[in-house]
Design an enzyme around this catalytic site. Structure first.
Site, PDB file in Angstrom:
ATOM      1  N   GLY A 152       0.738  -1.186   0.061  1.00 44.86           N
ATOM      2  CA  GLY A 152      -0.098   0.039  -0.078  1.00 44.86           C
ATOM      3  C   GLY A 152       0.787   1.070  -0.001  1.00 44.86           C
ATOM      4  O   GLY A 152       1.920   1.188  -0.166  1.00 44.86           O
ATOM      5  N   THR A 231       4.043  -1.980  11.885  1.00 44.19           N
ATOM      6  CA  THR A 231       3.467  -0.591  12.125  1.00 44.19           C
ATOM      7  C   THR A 231       1.974  -0.764  11.493  1.00 44.19           C
ATOM      8  O   THR A 231       1.350   0.495  11.257  1.00 44.19           O
ATOM      9  CB  THR A 231       4.237   0.619  11.244  1.00 44.19           C
ATOM     10  OG1 THR A 231       4.026   0.217   9.872  1.00 44.19           O
ATOM     11  CG2 THR A 231       5.369   0.743  11.892  1.00 44.19           C
ATOM     12  N   ARG A 233      -1.278  -3.444  12.215  1.00 46.39           N
ATOM     13  CA  ARG A 233      -2.153  -3.751  12.973  1.00 46.39           C
ATOM     14  C   ARG A 233      -1.612  -4.968  13.884  1.00 46.39           C
ATOM     15  O   ARG A 233      -1.222  -6.077  13.364  1.00 46.39           O
ATOM     16  CB  ARG A 233      -3.559  -4.136  12.365  1.00 46.39           C
ATOM     17  CG  ARG A 233      -4.366  -3.095  11.916  1.00 46.39           C
ATOM     18  CD  ARG A 233      -4.792  -2.274  12.926  1.00 46.39           C
ATOM     19  NE  ARG A 233      -5.660  -1.084  12.510  1.00 46.39           N
ATOM     20  CZ  ARG A 233      -5.273   0.091  12.226  1.00 46.39           C
ATOM     21  NH1 ARG A 233      -3.984   0.594  12.316  1.00 46.39           N
ATOM     22  NH2 ARG A 233      -6.038   1.142  11.772  1.00 46.39           N
ATOM     23  N   GLU A 262      -4.620  -2.601  23.024  1.00 47.45           N
ATOM     24  CA  GLU A 262      -3.871  -1.128  23.166  1.00 47.45           C
ATOM     25  C   GLU A 262      -4.994  -0.164  24.143  1.00 47.45           C
ATOM     26  O   GLU A 262      -6.015  -0.274  23.954  1.00 47.45           O
ATOM     27  CB  GLU A 262      -3.890  -0.394  21.933  1.00 47.45           C
ATOM     28  CG  GLU A 262      -2.765  -1.212  20.894  1.00 47.45           C
ATOM     29  CD  GLU A 262      -2.546  -0.393  19.691  1.00 47.45           C
ATOM     30  OE1 GLU A 262      -3.118   0.531  19.564  1.00 47.45           O
ATOM     31  OE2 GLU A 262      -2.033  -1.044  18.573  1.00 47.45           O
ATOM     32  N   HIS A 281       1.647   3.071  19.160  1.00 44.45           N
ATOM     33  CA  HIS A 281       1.025   3.370  17.907  1.00 44.45           C
ATOM     34  C   HIS A 281       1.407   5.029  17.555  1.00 44.45           C
ATOM     35  O   HIS A 281       0.187   5.864  17.474  1.00 44.45           O
ATOM     36  CB  HIS A 281      -0.592   3.246  18.269  1.00 44.45           C
ATOM     37  CG  HIS A 281      -1.379   2.677  16.993  1.00 44.45           C
ATOM     38  ND1 HIS A 281      -2.331   1.859  17.104  1.00 44.45           N
ATOM     39  CD2 HIS A 281      -1.143   3.130  15.769  1.00 44.45           C
ATOM     40  CE1 HIS A 281      -2.723   1.953  15.756  1.00 44.45           C
ATOM     41  NE2 HIS A 281      -1.958   2.508  14.969  1.00 44.45           N
ATOM     42  N   ALA A 283       2.935   5.688  14.611  1.00 47.71           N
ATOM     43  CA  ALA A 283       3.631   5.762  13.365  1.00 47.71           C
ATOM     44  C   ALA A 283       3.153   6.958  12.414  1.00 47.71           C
ATOM     45  O   ALA A 283       3.777   7.817  11.773  1.00 47.71           O
ATOM     46  CB  ALA A 283       3.572   4.538  12.560  1.00 47.71           C
TER      47      ALA A 283
END
Length: 323
Positions: A152, A231, A233, A262, A281, A283
């Protein structure tokens, strides 16, 4: 006047996004949500609104069913696995994400994790903080092979950065051959990628196919010197299997920006494993990416309320349901 709920924690009353939405004739309500989200609190907040600008909130079928006025949900990010898009479609709720909005931020962060892992920077700094003076050697990225799982926007943005460090890049992806146009990338199947990569970086979305994709079998295929970076899920990685593999020396370690739960719970198997470093989390969380996500998210929300969303992920499902 249509009402909009904003739960993304870095968006504030009176900011650029708030002003944009108000100029569009919308009333805004802010309910910043961080840490472990409470579905009940979210459902109560959604009950009287027409649209929502959200982060990683649990938009379950039950939560959506209790929001009778809700017409539009926009994620201020890329992943939308926290939203039940099928349930939303059945209820006629348009769900949008923002493809590629934080790709550069994620790519730079990925390189940061690769460098920190290769040179054991966190362990060195922690050792100094404890009164020591660690002098272990590390590894250079030049000449190493980086394996990308997924192709992606963020993965594609990593490629030129990795190449600038002198890395060879291989990738496994399900995108069509016509989109595999970068001559700097060699496309391979997952087993080969795991076998040849010195660093494996996860950039794929979370689906039923990718849930638990990296487990005991995958770690056995990897080099004992390999580092895993995630980075994307958390549930893509089997955390129990990862902790076991690092402790056994099957792989060297992992740098994880995401986890299955989380914030990371006290009893997580990822805790207290030498070689595994977990981050919070971050990134996609740069000032630039947040500003862009806020602006683009607000524009998408207004467009969707006008019946012309640009990035609706369930448009086909809604159309099918009307037939």
């Amino acid at each position: 006047m249509l009402r909009v709920l904003i739960t993304t924690d870095y968006l504030r009353p009176g900011d650029e996004v708030d002003q944009f939405l108000r100029r569009a004739g919308l009333a805004t309500e802010h309910l910043p949500m961080t840490g472990k989200r409470d579905p009940e609190r979210l459902a109560e907040a959604l009950a009287g609104v027409d649209a929502a600008l959200v982060a990683n909130e649990p938009m379950t079928a039950d939560v959506l069913a209790r929001a009778p006025r809700l017409r539009v949900v926009v994620r201020t990010g890329v992943g939308y696995d926290s939203i039940d898009v099928d349930a939303a479609a059945r209820l006629g709720i348009s769900v949008s994400n923002l493809p590629g909005i934080n790709a550069n931020a994620v790519a730079e962060y990925t390189m940061g994790l690769l460098l920190a892992g290769a040179r054991r920077l966190v362990q060195s700094a922690s050792g100094v903080a404890r009164g020591g003076w660690p002098r272990e050697d590390g590894h250079e990225l030049r000449g190493a092979t980086l394996g990308l799982i997924g192709y992606g926007a963020s993965a594609r943005a990593v490629v030129p950065l990795a190449r600038a460090f002198g890395m060879t890049v291989v990738c496994t992806t399900g995108v069509p051959d016509r989109l595999r146009t970068d001559p700097a990338v060699r496309f391979v199947e997952l087993p080969e990628l795991l076998a040849v990569a010195d660093y494996v970086s996860v950039h794929t979305s979370l689906t039923e196919r990718t849930r638990g994709l990296l487990g005991e079998k995958a770690f056995r295929r990897m080099k004992p010197t390999a580092l895993l970076v995630n980075t994307a899920r958390g549930p893509i990685v089997d955390e129990d299997a990862l902790a076991k593999a690092v402790r056994a020396g099957d792989i060297a370690g992992a740098a994880l920006d995401v986890a299955t739960e989380e914030p990371l719970p006290p009893d997580s198997p990822l805790r207290d494993v030498d070689g595994i470093v977990v981050y919070s989390h971050l990134a996609g969380q740069t000032a630039q990416a947040r500003a862009a996500a806020g602006r683009e998210g607000a524009e998408e929300l207004v467009a969707a309320l006008q019946g012309r969303p640009r990035f609706a992920v369930n448009a086909a499902l809604i159309t099918e349901g009307k037939k």
